[in-house]
Design a protein around this motif. Sequence first.
Motif, PDB file in Angstrom:
ATOM      1  N   ASN A  42       0.789  -1.227   0.000  1.00 59.28           N
ATOM      2  CA  ASN A  42       0.000   0.000   0.000  1.00 59.28           C
ATOM      3  C   ASN A  42       0.820   1.274   0.000  1.00 59.28           C
ATOM      4  OD1 ASN A  42      -2.344  -1.412  -0.039  1.00 59.28           O
ATOM      5  ND2 ASN A  42      -2.536  -1.499   2.177  1.00 59.28           N
ATOM      6  N   LEU A  83      -6.828  -3.127  -7.243  1.00 62.77           N
ATOM      7  CA  LEU A  83      -8.202  -3.311  -6.820  1.00 62.77           C
ATOM      8  C   LEU A  83      -8.795  -4.567  -7.454  1.00 62.77           C
ATOM      9  CD1 LEU A  83      -9.435  -1.213  -4.978  1.00 62.77           C
ATOM     10  CD2 LEU A  83     -10.787  -0.396  -6.892  1.00 62.77           C
ATOM     11  N   LYS A  94      -7.596  -7.557  -5.672  1.00 64.01           N
ATOM     12  CA  LYS A  94      -8.269  -7.684  -4.374  1.00 64.01           C
ATOM     13  C   LYS A  94      -9.646  -8.316  -4.544  1.00 64.01           C
ATOM     14  CE  LYS A  94      -6.607  -5.950  -0.409  1.00 64.01           C
ATOM     15  NZ  LYS A  94      -5.861  -4.743  -0.121  1.00 64.01           N
ATOM     16  N   ALA A 129     -10.553  -0.558   0.408  1.00 63.66           N
ATOM     17  CA  ALA A 129      -9.815   0.372  -0.441  1.00 63.66           C
ATOM     18  C   ALA A 129      -9.584   1.686   0.291  1.00 63.66           C
ATOM     19  CB  ALA A 129     -10.586   0.617  -1.729  1.00 63.66           C
ATOM     20  N   ASP A 143      -6.769   1.152   2.715  1.00 63.09           N
ATOM     21  CA  ASP A 143      -5.479   1.090   2.030  1.00 63.09           C
ATOM     22  C   ASP A 143      -5.050   2.467   1.556  1.00 63.09           C
ATOM     23  OD1 ASP A 143      -5.618  -1.548   2.464  1.00 63.09           O
ATOM     24  OD2 ASP A 143      -6.048  -2.132   0.398  1.00 63.09           O
ATOM     25  N   SER A 144      -6.040   3.274   1.130  1.00 65.32           N
ATOM     26  CA  SER A 144      -5.664   4.567   0.570  1.00 65.32           C
ATOM     27  C   SER A 144      -5.129   5.505   1.650  1.00 65.32           C
ATOM     28  CB  SER A 144      -6.849   5.195  -0.158  1.00 65.32           C
ATOM     29  OG  SER A 144      -7.864   5.488   0.765  1.00 65.32           O
TER      30      SER A 144
END
Lengths: 549, 295
Positions: free
Chosen positions: A93, B149, B152, B190, B193-194
């Motif tokens: 990440n 993504l 995932k 997401a 993670d971001s």
Amino acid sequence: MEILSMENVGFTYPNSNDEVLKNINFTINKGDFIVLCGTSGSGKSTLLRLIKHDLAPHGDLQGDIYYKGMRLEDHSPIKRAKEIGMVFQDPENQIVMDTVMNELLFGLENMGYSTPEMNKKIAEMTQFFGLNGLLKKKTDELSGGEKQLVNLVSVLLLDPDIILLDEPTSQLDPIAAKEFIYTLERLNDEFGITVLIVEHRLEDLFAVAEYVMVMDEGRVSYIDMPEEVVKKLINHPTLSRFLPSTSRIFLNFSESNGTKQIPITVKEAQGWLENQVIHPSKNREKHRGENKKILELKEIDFQYVKHEPPVLHNLSLNICKGEWHAILGANGTGKSTLLKIIAGVLKPQHGSIKYDGKKMKKNYHKTVSYLPQNPALYFVQDTLMKEYKMIARHFQIENANEKISQLLNQFQIYDLKDRHPHDLSGGQLQKAALIGTLLTQPAILLIDEPTKGLDPESKSRLAEVLRMLIKDGLTIVMVTHDVEFAASYSSTSSLLFQGQITTTEDTRKFFKENRYYTTTVNRITRKSNAPSVITIEEANEKWHVQENY
Amino acid sequence: MVRGIQSFHPFVLLVYYVLIIIGLMLYQHPLFLLGALFLIGTFNYILDKGRELKKWSFMIGMMITFIILLTPIFNRRGDQILFHFFEQPIMLEAVIQGIMIASTLAGILAIFVTFNIVLTPDKLLYLFSKVLPQWALLTMLSMRFVPLLIRKVKEMMSIQQVKGLSFNQGSVHKRAKNGMQIMQMLLTNALEDSIQAADSMSARGYGLQKRSNYNAFKMKSKDWLTLGSLMGSSIILLFGWAKGYGVLQLGPVLETIMLSGSEYIYFMTWLFLIGFPILTEGKEVIHWKYYQWKM
């Protein structure tokens, strides 16, 4: 020369009365290599983020943090960004660009360097770290170790004076983790870059570190040389598990009266062992599974894409009822693929899978459960309870509510049942997912890398839980590269190599015959005059030590 | 491979493509267009033995046939009747015009096929970042995160399949519901993670000051030279076009198709402009042959 210091630092998160950090004082000199350890929730990460001022969490900060003699907030943000570098836990990440080159450029562009300057810096760094072959690659295609190296290099390109690392190796396999730590050692030795690393996996770090800082419940309890810390921690109920096994095996068998040197490296421990007279005591056999085959895989072939070489080739594996079967192997050997085949998610092109002597049936999902590597991906509902109820409805489980509360109590997470899965810690999340997998009362439980990112304390709690389940008749198939964990707890071990299971043996026998792919304790005892053992527990059972005067 | 046409600066390549496409639209003359088509075909062949073009060949073929057949039916201007089709007069002028429109479109499509091979995404992004640096950065970020993504989602689906949640069996309603649950979880993941990605960006000083831009490509002397000759020949061509050369007069009286006098100069210049990549690639081939022979 002093580079960083904290004076009476305390920290409280907003809307909370608990102080996460209490009255912290320490000084770090330029060029120190410091390991920061402590249980989960002891405030290590908070401390690290306070030093990286621009990522500091919101909350009430008391006291002062000084960097190069000035308060941290008085330095310009650009100077802070350049000189205090930070590498995070998840290798995936923190990469934000699609190719390695662009990733390395990202920080340099932020700093406004010109193209010739960037070219020079990147050329120099890639030479030093041997990244030449990777520059044009997509970041997606890198292995975990390579990703973390790219992250480190992209921080180093900004020419930092101190690097903070938040559990950088917890997601890596042991070999990649070792390489990463040696890279850090080299940076520290050759450039004098100050390193402050938070880590659970201390087996190798103790040998590299100059100082170890121990945190316990928001306080820095010790900051000292590794040998001294070992002496102080050996009798600590929880933190003693953090120590490297080289020191633990020594302290297990000889009184630490402070006069003798405590071994940190394997070589030192071997030297100590040479002077001991050890008699084998009576051998106790470990609990093994019955010899009734529950799962038979025969000549399995599997490939994802037609024209690529197969991931699994001619693989045969027998799993007996009631055993804890560990499948070991390096990254990319197809361990996770194998689990998916056993779970019935992937269909092999050739070969057969028999469950209890018969072919797989439709209600197979009820007999086999799967605990994924990242337990957060297990949940689709927003609270644990909703998730369990959904599973219960799907499989039409009777007395579901009773079973759920019983399991919640058994795993001691009843209070968390209405929480969102993402609000749990790593260990709690794993238990929560485990409950979900057990609701259907499966005969076989498949586990993918259960110890990834767990601290030693959570690891041993997980092992206790799994042991309990084995006693109740569950069969566990575990894929892992955590050698120490497999050696301590599993009953049978297999090695997956080049798409095949090359050996399946009793765990102790399996590791004793290996030379590199084995535990630290076994590396110490392999060629010594003592009976070779693979874990400290086994040594406790088998050794009877007499001091040699 | 960084030889031949692909070794030029992206800007020079972009100028080349713009000039060719404008040229194809302006030069409405069968010989000019057929010459251009032939050279573009050769260019495709040199780049990848025509593999990419073959993928498009059916579409291009269909289009050409339709235009050539339909234009004469709907276009009735002109005075040279070839024959009657369902009592409709088919004019020679219309047939010629059909051929010209068809070859213009075919030429533009075929040159776009080479455009995709020569101007790779990183080169395009480089050009793009000169004009809109922030958007280019955003594009790069999404180029990283979209594949992540997708991976995932696949992983989550396989995990849920073991749990018995199915995405390809059961009623539409049930499948849609399961799919929505995955989407919801994916978004939560997401977002989390971001946050980490954002931390990693600001840890490396993102947003503190104006970013600089890495110049992956440098204008070499050969790029300047090429740019000059491309511009030069296109100025000559524009001049000729303004004077009416290279455009076939369809009315009031149909001009002869054959070239005459100074039109040959413009024809040769046009062929040079389009054929410039072939020249550079050809030079490369000869160079290597000679090199090996000398060894």
